[in-house]
Design a protein around this motif. Structure first.
Motif, short mmCIF file in Angstrom:
data_model
loop_
_atom_site.label_atom_id
_atom_site.label_comp_id
_atom_site.label_asym_id
_atom_site.label_seq_id
_atom_site.Cartn_x
_atom_site.Cartn_y
_atom_site.Cartn_z
N LEU A 36 13.76 -3.84 4.72
CA LEU A 36 12.48 -3.21 5.11
C LEU A 36 11.83 -3.97 6.26
O LEU A 36 11.20 -3.36 7.13
CB LEU A 36 11.56 -3.12 3.89
N ARG A 44 11.02 -1.49 9.23
CA ARG A 44 9.59 -1.36 9.56
C ARG A 44 9.22 -2.16 10.80
O ARG A 44 8.05 -2.20 11.16
CB ARG A 44 8.72 -1.81 8.37
N VAL A 77 6.80 14.60 1.45
CA VAL A 77 7.75 13.81 2.23
C VAL A 77 7.26 12.40 2.51
O VAL A 77 8.04 11.53 2.90
CB VAL A 77 8.07 14.47 3.59
N PRO A 125 8.27 8.57 -0.10
CA PRO A 125 9.31 7.57 0.18
C PRO A 125 8.95 6.66 1.36
O PRO A 125 9.21 5.46 1.33
CB PRO A 125 10.54 8.43 0.50
N LEU A 126 8.32 7.24 2.40
CA LEU A 126 7.96 6.42 3.57
C LEU A 126 6.89 5.39 3.22
O LEU A 126 6.98 4.22 3.61
CB LEU A 126 7.47 7.31 4.71
N SER A 142 6.29 4.21 0.30
CA SER A 142 6.94 3.20 -0.57
C SER A 142 7.64 2.13 0.27
O SER A 142 7.54 0.94 0.00
CB SER A 142 7.97 3.85 -1.50
N GLU A 143 8.36 2.58 1.30
CA GLU A 143 9.05 1.60 2.16
C GLU A 143 8.02 0.69 2.83
O GLU A 143 8.22 -0.52 2.95
CB GLU A 143 9.90 2.32 3.21
N TYR A 144 6.93 1.28 3.29
CA TYR A 144 5.88 0.52 3.95
C TYR A 144 5.27 -0.51 2.98
O TYR A 144 5.26 -1.71 3.25
CB TYR A 144 4.81 1.48 4.45
N HIS A 163 5.10 8.13 -6.08
CA HIS A 163 6.32 7.48 -5.58
C HIS A 163 6.14 5.97 -5.59
O HIS A 163 7.07 5.22 -5.94
CB HIS A 163 6.67 7.98 -4.18
N THR A 167 1.28 3.34 11.37
CA THR A 167 2.72 3.65 11.39
C THR A 167 3.31 3.77 9.99
O THR A 167 4.53 3.92 9.84
CB THR A 167 3.51 2.54 12.13
N ALA A 168 2.47 3.72 8.95
CA ALA A 168 3.00 3.67 7.58
C ALA A 168 3.89 4.87 7.28
O ALA A 168 4.98 4.73 6.75
CB ALA A 168 1.87 3.58 6.56
N ALA A 169 3.40 6.06 7.62
CA ALA A 169 4.14 7.27 7.23
C ALA A 169 4.21 8.24 8.39
O ALA A 169 3.51 9.24 8.42
CB ALA A 169 3.48 7.92 6.02
N PRO A 170 5.06 7.95 9.37
CA PRO A 170 5.17 8.86 10.51
C PRO A 170 5.76 10.20 10.08
O PRO A 170 6.50 10.28 9.11
CB PRO A 170 6.14 8.13 11.45
#
Lengths: 312, 312
Positions: free
Chosen positions: A108, A112, B94, B97-98, B100-102, B150, B276-279
């Motif tokens: 990540l 990121r 959608v 998941p983004l 969560s990665e952030y 999520h 930029t957390a969830a583009p």
């Protein structure tokens, strides 16, 4: 009555945790000092500790029947000069979640673009560069034991495809496709991430070699969280320096600590994590010991037994 | 025959992806220029785009029936001066998941002490400082919609406990305990991590306030991946500067880009991620549009409809 000698840097914490478990009949001595431990509990049938202290105490415990290591790595115990007339168990199972945190922390970090964003912030710069995502990426696992299985489950949670490269095993439900033996190039081709978390055995030595590394795409990232010997360091440095590989996250090395001035300290794309991927937290290790102790007093087979000849 | 005007910076990619979906009967014009779009497809009944371009085109589309935003945020569409005689849908589902990665990228950055390890490497120093672990830690989620759910599932995968703070909902299986209304202090007390991913509505304004922040332990980390307005920035800065909070990962701000010289750029423990957390990746957004288009031509209710009065 079973008597356990616990030899570890964290003796107080082990003593507290084991006593809190209320094990039946157990007589316990915990210390970080080998001579002190032998003086106080040289007649122990159970020895719990890290490999360095265990090896030092091994020749002096005449009643020894069982050694529970507080580590996963068993290399030191396999020295042919050492006795093997006891049951050796190591720690498994507990490291999967830790190695997942390690590997995915760095995956990540990469997706990121966190290092670039930290730099932008230092400059007071609004950096709206789009991140990447793990979704749809492919992870290749070299070795799919308990650690690899946890990595596979985490990869699936993040929407990745998963390949496994193993000697023969092919039973992890989170691995989409298995590769073996001479399939190194097919396994590595098209991977976004390659992660190895292998023990150090004759069969794993330099398993991640030039053949496997050179089949990876140039944007791929390699993570080694197992043992240094399992990866061909020279081939890795060569791939990174010629930009045939984007990055390598390395927890383990041929020599540790990594010597001052070693080229890896400055190889482009290398992240050095100083053998911290999967520390043995006493609470985790005591959980394994307590479970095995209950089996021991009932005369049952212990979990995580090490085969001296296979080396794991 | 339905006619869609696609107004987005990424017009070419949207056009390619929508055409690849082979939608029945659809006539499509995709462009990044509002006047060009209106000239070529001013009689469209469907408008797809980002809020800035959509607002500019809105008054000129006489046959408009449906607007599909390419974003989650709908604030701009709620201006009472704008028409509301169409069905507005945004993008949900959608982003879980983004985000969560952030969020977990930064949680693991924190637990694994990655910033300190990068610094050690620059100094050529073997840094075997033990990492922390997410296992056994507690995450508090402010808002448990599709994104919060999520996050909760990811937290559970990493062995965490999960609390949810919501207006009334209490139906996510991954949340161990729910809090509502005046329970802010009880919710925040003892949390290791607090994550907010709220939309900007009347009900969420400054929901993360001094009362909630001051109940957090000093080692806690706050993450805001929703909207800037939902957090009391002054109270956050105060807590960080007086070391009553360890860190804050901030993707969103009262004013964006975060102005030069704003104290947050230099507040200790702050990580700025510049929205930029969830583009909105075109492939994700087109998936939502395609599904809704099929519903549209069948005369079915569209997914992710926005209620203009509730604001979400």
């Amino acid at each position: 009555m079973p008597k356990a000698l616990v030899l570890t840097k964290f003796a107080n914490e082990y003593e507290r945790l084991i006593e809190a478990a209320g094990l039946p009949e157990l007589e316990l001595v915990a210390t970080s000092e080998v001579p002190d431990g032998l003086f106080r509990a040289g007649d122990s049938d159970i020895l719990v500790g890290d490999p360095v202290r265990v090896v030092a105490a091994l020749p002096r415990l005449s009643r020894l029947r069982w050694v529970q290591l507080t580590w996963a790595g068993v290399e030191r115990m396999l020295d042919p000069a050492l006795r093997r007339d006891y049951v050796l168990t190591n720690v498994r199972g507990v490291f999967g979640p830790l190695v997942s945190e390690y590997v995915f922390g760095y995956l990540l970090l990469h997706e990121r673009k966190i290092v670039a964003r930290l730099e932008a912030q230092r400059e007071g710069r609004w950096d709206a560069t789009l991140p990447g995502t793990l979704q749809g990426k492919t992870m290749g696992l070299v070795g799919v034991g308990s650690i690899g299985s946890h990595l596979a489950a985490t990869a699936k949670h993040f929407g990745m495809s998963v390949r496994g490269y193993t000697r023969t095993s092919a039973d992890c439900p989170h691995v989409d496709r298995y590769f073996h033996g001479g399939d190194k190039a097919a396994f590595a081709s098209g991977l976004d991430y390659l992660a190895a978390a292998l023990p150090n055995t004759a069969g794993t030595r330099r398993l991640v070699d030039a053949a496997m590394l050179s089949a990876l795409p140039a944007h791929a990232v390699v993570v080694n969280a197992g043992r240094g010997d399992t990866l061909d360091t020279a081939a890795l440095i060569d791939a990174l320096e010629s930009r045939r590989l984007a990055a390598a996250v390395l927890d383990v090395f041929d020599e540790e600590p990594l010597p001052e001035g070693h080229p890896l300290w400055r190889t482009p794309g290398v992240f050095i994590t100083s053998h911290t991927a999967a520390p043995s937290f006493p609470s985790d290790i005591v959980g394994v010991f307590v479970d095995n102790y209950r089996r021991y007093v009932r005369g049952e087979a212990l979990r995580y037994q090490v085969d001296f000849d296979r080396g794991y």
